[in-house]
Design a protein around this motif. Structure first.
Motif, PDB file in Angstrom:
ATOM      1  N   ARG A   1      13.922   0.239   5.513  1.00  0.00           N
ATOM      2  CA  ARG A   1      12.818   1.206   5.406  1.00  0.00           C
ATOM      3  C   ARG A   1      13.153   2.315   4.411  1.00  0.00           C
ATOM      4  NH1 ARG A   1      10.224   2.163  11.456  1.00  0.00           N
ATOM      5  NH2 ARG A   1      10.576   0.070  12.225  1.00  0.00           N
ATOM      6  N   GLN A   2      14.414   2.744   4.420  1.00  0.00           N
ATOM      7  CA  GLN A   2      14.783   3.773   3.443  1.00  0.00           C
ATOM      8  C   GLN A   2      14.736   3.212   2.022  1.00  0.00           C
ATOM      9  OE1 GLN A   2      14.378   6.714   3.425  1.00  0.00           O
ATOM     10  NE2 GLN A   2      16.198   7.901   3.877  1.00  0.00           N
ATOM     11  N   ARG A   3      15.017   1.941   1.867  1.00  0.00           N
ATOM     12  CA  ARG A   3      14.871   1.299   0.554  1.00  0.00           C
ATOM     13  C   ARG A   3      13.403   1.292   0.128  1.00  0.00           C
ATOM     14  NH1 ARG A   3      19.401  -2.050  -1.115  1.00  0.00           N
ATOM     15  NH2 ARG A   3      21.057  -1.929   0.443  1.00  0.00           N
ATOM     16  N   ILE A   4      12.512   1.082   1.085  1.00  0.00           N
ATOM     17  CA  ILE A   4      11.072   1.128   0.782  1.00  0.00           C
ATOM     18  C   ILE A   4      10.686   2.533   0.333  1.00  0.00           C
ATOM     19  CG2 ILE A   4       8.758   0.941   1.779  1.00  0.00           C
ATOM     20  CD1 ILE A   4       9.932  -1.234   3.655  1.00  0.00           C
ATOM     21  N   ALA A   5      11.219   3.544   1.024  1.00  0.00           N
ATOM     22  CA  ALA A   5      10.927   4.931   0.645  1.00  0.00           C
ATOM     23  C   ALA A   5      11.442   5.232  -0.759  1.00  0.00           C
ATOM     24  CB  ALA A   5      11.561   5.878   1.660  1.00  0.00           C
ATOM     25  N   ILE A   6      12.605   4.685  -1.107  1.00  0.00           N
ATOM     26  CA  ILE A   6      13.145   4.876  -2.459  1.00  0.00           C
ATOM     27  C   ILE A   6      12.280   4.149  -3.479  1.00  0.00           C
ATOM     28  CG2 ILE A   6      15.136   4.435  -3.957  1.00  0.00           C
ATOM     29  CD1 ILE A   6      16.891   4.738  -1.396  1.00  0.00           C
ATOM     30  N   ALA A   7      11.804   2.943  -3.126  1.00  0.00           N
ATOM     31  CA  ALA A   7      10.917   2.201  -4.028  1.00  0.00           C
ATOM     32  C   ALA A   7       9.630   2.978  -4.281  1.00  0.00           C
ATOM     33  CB  ALA A   7      10.602   0.830  -3.429  1.00  0.00           C
TER      34      ALA A   7
ATOM     35  N   ASP B   1       2.091  -5.517  -9.657  1.00  0.00           N
ATOM     36  CA  ASP B   1       3.312  -5.909 -10.369  1.00  0.00           C
ATOM     37  C   ASP B   1       4.353  -4.781 -10.342  1.00  0.00           C
ATOM     38  OD1 ASP B   1       2.263  -8.365 -10.966  1.00  0.00           O
ATOM     39  OD2 ASP B   1       1.595  -7.818 -12.987  1.00  0.00           O
ATOM     40  N   ARG B   2       3.882  -3.550 -10.527  1.00  0.00           N
ATOM     41  CA  ARG B   2       4.803  -2.412 -10.528  1.00  0.00           C
ATOM     42  C   ARG B   2       5.440  -2.217  -9.151  1.00  0.00           C
ATOM     43  NH1 ARG B   2       8.837  -0.046 -12.506  1.00  0.00           N
ATOM     44  NH2 ARG B   2       9.049   2.152 -11.908  1.00  0.00           N
ATOM     45  N   VAL B   3       4.680  -2.442  -8.079  1.00  0.00           N
ATOM     46  CA  VAL B   3       5.214  -2.338  -6.722  1.00  0.00           C
ATOM     47  C   VAL B   3       6.324  -3.356  -6.518  1.00  0.00           C
ATOM     48  CG1 VAL B   3       4.675  -2.761  -4.292  1.00  0.00           C
ATOM     49  CG2 VAL B   3       3.149  -1.347  -5.675  1.00  0.00           C
ATOM     50  N   ARG B   4       6.088  -4.590  -6.966  1.00  0.00           N
ATOM     51  CA  ARG B   4       7.094  -5.638  -6.789  1.00  0.00           C
ATOM     52  C   ARG B   4       8.339  -5.370  -7.633  1.00  0.00           C
ATOM     53  NH1 ARG B   4       2.699  -7.247  -4.738  1.00  0.00           N
ATOM     54  NH2 ARG B   4       2.483  -9.112  -3.402  1.00  0.00           N
ATOM     55  N   GLU B   5       8.166  -4.796  -8.809  1.00  0.00           N
ATOM     56  CA  GLU B   5       9.323  -4.406  -9.630  1.00  0.00           C
ATOM     57  C   GLU B   5      10.162  -3.344  -8.918  1.00  0.00           C
ATOM     58  OE1 GLU B   5       7.869  -3.062 -13.363  1.00  0.00           O
ATOM     59  OE2 GLU B   5       7.020  -4.999 -13.927  1.00  0.00           O
ATOM     60  N   SER B   6       9.478  -2.370  -8.309  1.00  0.00           N
ATOM     61  CA  SER B   6      10.184  -1.302  -7.592  1.00  0.00           C
ATOM     62  C   SER B   6      10.940  -1.841  -6.393  1.00  0.00           C
ATOM     63  CB  SER B   6       9.195  -0.212  -7.142  1.00  0.00           C
ATOM     64  OG  SER B   6       8.606   0.419  -8.251  1.00  0.00           O
ATOM     65  N   LEU B   7      10.345  -2.793  -5.686  1.00  0.00           N
ATOM     66  CA  LEU B   7      11.023  -3.394  -4.538  1.00  0.00           C
ATOM     67  C   LEU B   7      12.269  -4.139  -4.975  1.00  0.00           C
ATOM     68  CD1 LEU B   7       7.947  -4.716  -2.490  1.00  0.00           C
ATOM     69  CD2 LEU B   7       9.419  -2.781  -1.925  1.00  0.00           C
TER      70      LEU B   7
ATOM     71  N   GLN C   1       0.830  -1.209   0.000  1.00  0.00           N
ATOM     72  CA  GLN C   1       0.000   0.000   0.000  1.00  0.00           C
ATOM     73  C   GLN C   1       0.862   1.257   0.000  1.00  0.00           C
ATOM     74  OE1 GLN C   1      -2.028  -1.525   3.639  1.00  0.00           O
ATOM     75  NE2 GLN C   1      -3.909  -0.849   2.615  1.00  0.00           N
ATOM     76  N   ILE C   2       1.966   1.234   0.764  1.00  0.00           N
ATOM     77  CA  ILE C   2       2.839   2.405   0.855  1.00  0.00           C
ATOM     78  C   ILE C   2       3.481   2.706  -0.490  1.00  0.00           C
ATOM     79  CG2 ILE C   2       4.995   3.263   1.851  1.00  0.00           C
ATOM     80  CD1 ILE C   2       4.260   1.691   4.413  1.00  0.00           C
ATOM     81  N   VAL C   3       4.081   1.695  -1.098  1.00  0.00           N
ATOM     82  CA  VAL C   3       4.800   1.891  -2.360  1.00  0.00           C
ATOM     83  C   VAL C   3       3.829   2.178  -3.503  1.00  0.00           C
ATOM     84  CG1 VAL C   3       6.358   0.807  -4.033  1.00  0.00           C
ATOM     85  CG2 VAL C   3       6.724   0.462  -1.586  1.00  0.00           C
ATOM     86  N   GLY C   4       2.677   1.519  -3.466  1.00  0.00           N
ATOM     87  CA  GLY C   4       1.718   1.676  -4.559  1.00  0.00           C
ATOM     88  C   GLY C   4       0.782   2.857  -4.425  1.00  0.00           C
TER      89      GLY C   4
END
Length: 319
Positions: free
Chosen positions: A159-165, A131-137, A112-115
């Motif tokens: 967590r910072q990687r999640i923020a970058i994603a 799919d786009r969220v998983r690609e970003s991760l 939900q956060i990334v998408g």
């Protein structure tokens, strides 16, 4: 150029108890700043707290509107944007903030956060968003199944990687990095900086990095802009500014940074006083009350912004 600021100004009116019995005064947070960043470039913006870096970042993110000057995106003035242009701008310009512990909602799953920036409409389905969220991760080095977890299940660096994603999910052209590693352990900072550099090379991203960490700025930035009391005092290629600063404020700022090698020695320049009140900045050069190389004209004549050397600009009477 992807993003260009031309003589950008942002003044805030002084209100409340501070304004009682006084004529209208203004806080000159950003006072005539011109910078630009192109594809694959990183512009580092450094300076003390109160120099105007955060206000400049808010102008870039359209969280504040400029008092004067212009902001151009892909050659078009942002002031002329319609709704569709603003939506395109917000997809193309993203941000990664300082604290990964407070910038992620603890009640939302990573998916939900990334998408969240992606809206499942206009032909975009929930499956496409997933799919786009998983690609970003995967781009930031996290497993695809991390999408089902909550932020508290990750370390600070993750967590910072999640923020970058989250910033990458809209396929942006430009990312504003607001102190992206200052809240992380020293052992993790290099990993995040290397990740940002790899993503830039891979995706052709443009960055503006706002930082107090001069070593991190030196590692990531291709060009450096030094701010003091709402104004630029110096810009140029990053390594050139670090090795041969033109402005006395830049000299003092760099003298306080840790050297690249423990055995290196440098003369520490101690500045007197504090950064001036932005409602009533000093006449002439704003740095002159604290300058260790002050000249007679510094207190009365504002120095012109000029190209001192090829690609090196500064506002100082010494040049």
């Amino acid at each position: 150029m992807i993003l260009e600021a031309v003589d950008l100004k942002k003044y805030f009116p002084v209100t409340g108890a501070l304004a009682l019995g006084r004529a209208q005064t203004w806080i000159r947070a950003v006072d005539g700043v011109s910078v630009q960043v192109g594809e694959g470039e990183t512009l580092g913006i450094v300076g003390e707290s109160g120099s105007g870096k955060t206000t400049l970042a808010k102008l870039f993110l359209l969280l504040e509107r400029p008092t004067a000057g212009s902001l151009r995106f892909d050659g078009k003035d942002v002031a002329t944007f319609g709704r569709a242009d603003v939506r395109r701008y917000r997809r193309s310009v993203q941000a990664v903030f300082q604290d990964p512990f407070s910038s992620l909602d603890p009640r939302m799953r990573v998916e939900q956060i990334v998408g969240e920036p992606l809206i499942p409409e206009n032909g975009v389905t929930r499956a496409m968003v997933r799919d786009r969220v998983r690609e970003s991760l995967e781009l930031v080095g996290l497993r695809r199944d991390s999408a089902s977890l909550y932020p508290h299940e990750f370390s600070g660096g993750q967590r910072q990687r999640i923020a970058i994603a989250r910033a990458l999910v809209t396929t942006p052209k430009f990312i504003l990095l607001d102190e992206p590693v200052s809240a992380l352990d020293v052992s993790i900072r290099a990993q995040i900086l290397n990740l940002l550099k790899r993503l830039q090379d891979q995706l052709g991203l443009a960055y503006i990095m706002i930082s107090h960490d001069l070593a991190a700025a030196r590692y990531l930035a291709t060009r450096l802009a030094v701010m003091y009391c709402g104004k630029l005092v110096e810009t140029g290629a990053c390594e050139a500014v670090y090795t041969e600063p033109l402005h006395p404020y830049t000299e003092a700022l760099l003298s306080a940074a840790l050297p690249l090698h423990p055995s290196a020695r440098r003369q520490r320049i101690i500045l007197k006083g504090e950064i001036p009140n932005p409602t009533n900045p000093p006449s002439g050069c704003r740095f002159h009350p604290r300058c260790h190389r002050v000249l007679a004209e510094c207190s009365s004549v504002e120095p012109a912004w000029r190209e001192v050397k090829p690609g090196r600009f500064a506002a100082c009477h010494l040049h």
